[in-house]
Enzyme design. Structure first.
Site, PDB file in Angstrom:
ATOM      1  N   GLY A  43      63.027 -29.951  -7.215  1.00 37.19           N
ATOM      2  CA  GLY A  43      62.099 -30.554  -8.166  1.00 37.19           C
ATOM      3  C   GLY A  43      62.128 -32.070  -8.246  1.00 37.19           C
ATOM      4  O   GLY A  43      61.120 -32.700  -8.525  1.00 37.19           O
ATOM      5  N   ASP A  99      63.537 -33.337 -12.360  1.00 36.57           N
ATOM      6  CA  ASP A  99      62.110 -33.439 -12.674  1.00 36.57           C
ATOM      7  C   ASP A  99      61.852 -33.351 -14.171  1.00 36.57           C
ATOM      8  O   ASP A  99      61.021 -34.053 -14.719  1.00 36.57           O
ATOM      9  CB  ASP A  99      61.309 -32.359 -11.915  1.00 36.57           C
ATOM     10  CG  ASP A  99      61.920 -30.959 -12.018  1.00 36.57           C
ATOM     11  OD1 ASP A  99      62.903 -30.764 -12.765  1.00 36.57           O
ATOM     12  OD2 ASP A  99      61.410 -30.062 -11.329  1.00 36.57           O
ATOM     13  N   ASP A 102      64.494 -29.421 -20.066  1.00 36.25           N
ATOM     14  CA  ASP A 102      63.865 -28.419 -20.925  1.00 36.25           C
ATOM     15  C   ASP A 102      64.899 -28.002 -21.977  1.00 36.25           C
ATOM     16  O   ASP A 102      65.069 -28.685 -22.986  1.00 36.25           O
ATOM     17  CB  ASP A 102      63.402 -27.265 -20.024  1.00 36.25           C
ATOM     18  CG  ASP A 102      62.629 -26.192 -20.760  1.00 36.25           C
ATOM     19  OD1 ASP A 102      62.071 -26.482 -21.820  1.00 36.25           O
ATOM     20  OD2 ASP A 102      62.584 -25.044 -20.276  1.00 36.25           O
ATOM     21  N   ASP A 158      57.515 -26.763  -9.950  1.00 38.29           N
ATOM     22  CA  ASP A 158      56.891 -25.575  -9.372  1.00 38.29           C
ATOM     23  C   ASP A 158      56.737 -24.458 -10.379  1.00 38.29           C
ATOM     24  O   ASP A 158      57.386 -24.430 -11.422  1.00 38.29           O
ATOM     25  CB  ASP A 158      57.757 -25.040  -8.232  1.00 38.29           C
ATOM     26  CG  ASP A 158      59.022 -24.348  -8.743  1.00 38.29           C
ATOM     27  OD1 ASP A 158      59.785 -25.008  -9.476  1.00 38.29           O
ATOM     28  OD2 ASP A 158      59.236 -23.167  -8.425  1.00 38.29           O
ATOM     29  N   ARG A 164      54.249 -27.688  -6.132  1.00 39.31           N
ATOM     30  CA  ARG A 164      55.118 -28.872  -6.104  1.00 39.31           C
ATOM     31  C   ARG A 164      54.404 -30.090  -5.528  1.00 39.31           C
ATOM     32  O   ARG A 164      54.695 -31.223  -5.880  1.00 39.31           O
ATOM     33  CB  ARG A 164      56.352 -28.606  -5.232  1.00 39.31           C
ATOM     34  CG  ARG A 164      57.350 -27.635  -5.816  1.00 39.31           C
ATOM     35  CD  ARG A 164      58.655 -27.707  -5.017  1.00 39.31           C
ATOM     36  NE  ARG A 164      59.505 -26.544  -5.203  1.00 39.31           N
ATOM     37  CZ  ARG A 164      60.374 -26.386  -6.195  1.00 39.31           C
ATOM     38  NH1 ARG A 164      60.498 -27.319  -7.121  1.00 39.31           N
ATOM     39  NH2 ARG A 164      61.117 -25.303  -6.279  1.00 39.31           N
TER      40      ARG A 164
HETATM   41  P1  IMP Z   1      66.815 -26.614 -18.403  1.00 43.21           P
HETATM   42  O1  IMP Z   1      68.154 -26.232 -17.848  1.00 43.21           O
HETATM   43  O2  IMP Z   1      66.296 -25.582 -19.361  1.00 43.21           O
HETATM   44  O3  IMP Z   1      66.765 -27.991 -18.976  1.00 43.21           O
HETATM   45  O4  IMP Z   1      65.790 -26.451 -17.238  1.00 43.21           O
HETATM   46  C1  IMP Z   1      65.549 -27.396 -16.322  1.00 43.21           C
HETATM   47  C2  IMP Z   1      64.872 -26.771 -15.120  1.00 43.21           C
HETATM   48  O5  IMP Z   1      63.924 -25.762 -15.509  1.00 43.21           O
HETATM   49  C3  IMP Z   1      64.090 -27.838 -14.396  1.00 43.21           C
HETATM   50  O6  IMP Z   1      64.867 -28.412 -13.388  1.00 43.21           O
HETATM   51  C4  IMP Z   1      62.921 -27.060 -13.849  1.00 43.21           C
HETATM   52  O7  IMP Z   1      63.259 -26.554 -12.575  1.00 43.21           O
HETATM   53  C5  IMP Z   1      62.720 -25.889 -14.786  1.00 43.21           C
HETATM   54  N1  IMP Z   1      61.610 -26.122 -15.739  1.00 43.21           N
HETATM   55  C6  IMP Z   1      61.677 -26.304 -17.072  1.00 43.21           C
HETATM   56  N2  IMP Z   1      60.473 -26.490 -17.616  1.00 43.21           N
HETATM   57  C7  IMP Z   1      59.589 -26.430 -16.587  1.00 43.21           C
HETATM   58  C8  IMP Z   1      58.156 -26.563 -16.506  1.00 43.21           C
HETATM   59  O8  IMP Z   1      57.421 -26.789 -17.479  1.00 43.21           O
HETATM   60  N3  IMP Z   1      57.631 -26.444 -15.255  1.00 43.21           N
HETATM   61  C9  IMP Z   1      58.383 -26.216 -14.144  1.00 43.21           C
HETATM   62  N4  IMP Z   1      59.711 -26.094 -14.179  1.00 43.21           N
HETATM   63  C10 IMP Z   1      60.321 -26.188 -15.390  1.00 43.21           C
HETATM   64 MG    MG Z   2      62.559 -25.635 -10.775  1.00 42.51          MG
END
Ligand code: IMP
Ligand code: MG
Length: 179
Positions: A43, A99, A102, A158, A164
């Site tokens: 990403g 990228d 979240d 993605d 992507r």
């Molecule tokens: P976290 O561990 O929940 O912070 O997630 C981070 C990962 O979730 C990122 O590196 C993305 O690969 C994926 N992700 C979270 N939100 C999105 C989104 O809206 N679109 C695409 N990928 C996302």
């Molecule tokens: Mg991802």
């Protein structure tokens, strides 16, 4: 525009402009230092090329890959490094790129891995931040745009390995991921 995109959230021009600003800020903050920028595959790739070209410092790049055993549009807390840096990173000033932040679980875990490796410093830069979704404490040092709780794709992001390569950040139509 791609047929499965409901709306362009951030167009190519403002996105690239903001990433260039981030590069200038990083250049200032790390003046006199050498930087090791580590991108999280896949990403971070598009963000990384734009950002590193806007950093005016001696800069090396490397990549890691993490797996988080989540599915669909959610990640899980179980984060592992499945592909690691190719060189010894002890003593380096590391800037980790992703990228999007979240829930914060991915970068939180990755940061802990790097702190344990005797680096000189670890900071975090993210292109996008979905702040309201945070489950763990994670405040990126550099953040491009704070975005609402929508599933976005493009510029590296993605859904099921697609989209992507889109040159903008778009909101995916809900019927595509069946929510
Ligand atoms: P976290 O561990 O929940 O912070 O997630 C981070 C990962 O979730 C990122 O590196 C993305 O690969 C994926 N992700 C979270 N939100 C999105 C989104 O809206 N679109 C695409 N990928 C996302
Ligand atoms: Mg991802």
């Amino acid at each position: 525009m791609n047929n499965n995109i409901r709306e362009v959230l951030i167009a190519e021009e403002p996105l690239k402009k903001r990433i260039k600003e981030m590069g200038a800020e990083i250049t200032k903050d790390y003046a006199g230092k050498e930087l090791l920028v580590i991108g999280i595959l896949k990403g971070a790739v598009y963000f990384m090329t734009e950002l590193t070209q806007a950093i005016d410092l001696p800069t090396q790049i490397d990549f890691i890959r993490v797996s988080s055993y989540g599915s669909g549009t959610n990640s899980s807390g179980n984060v592992k490094i499945s592909f690691d840096t190719t060189k010894n990173i002890a003593g380096k000033d590391v800037l980790l790129l992703d990228d999007i932040v979240d829930t914060g679980q991915t970068l939180n875990a990755v940061r802990e891995f790097f702190i344990a490796r005797n680096v000189n410093s670890v900071k975090i830069a993210t292109m996008l931040d979905k702040k309201e979704r945070r489950l763990v404490k994670m405040l990126p040092d550099y953040s491009g745009f704070i975005i609402p709780d929508e599933f976005v794709v493009g510029f590296g992001l993605d859904y099921d390995e697609e989209y992507r390569t889109l040159p903008y950040i778009g909101i995916l139509k809900q019927e595509v991921y069946g929510k």
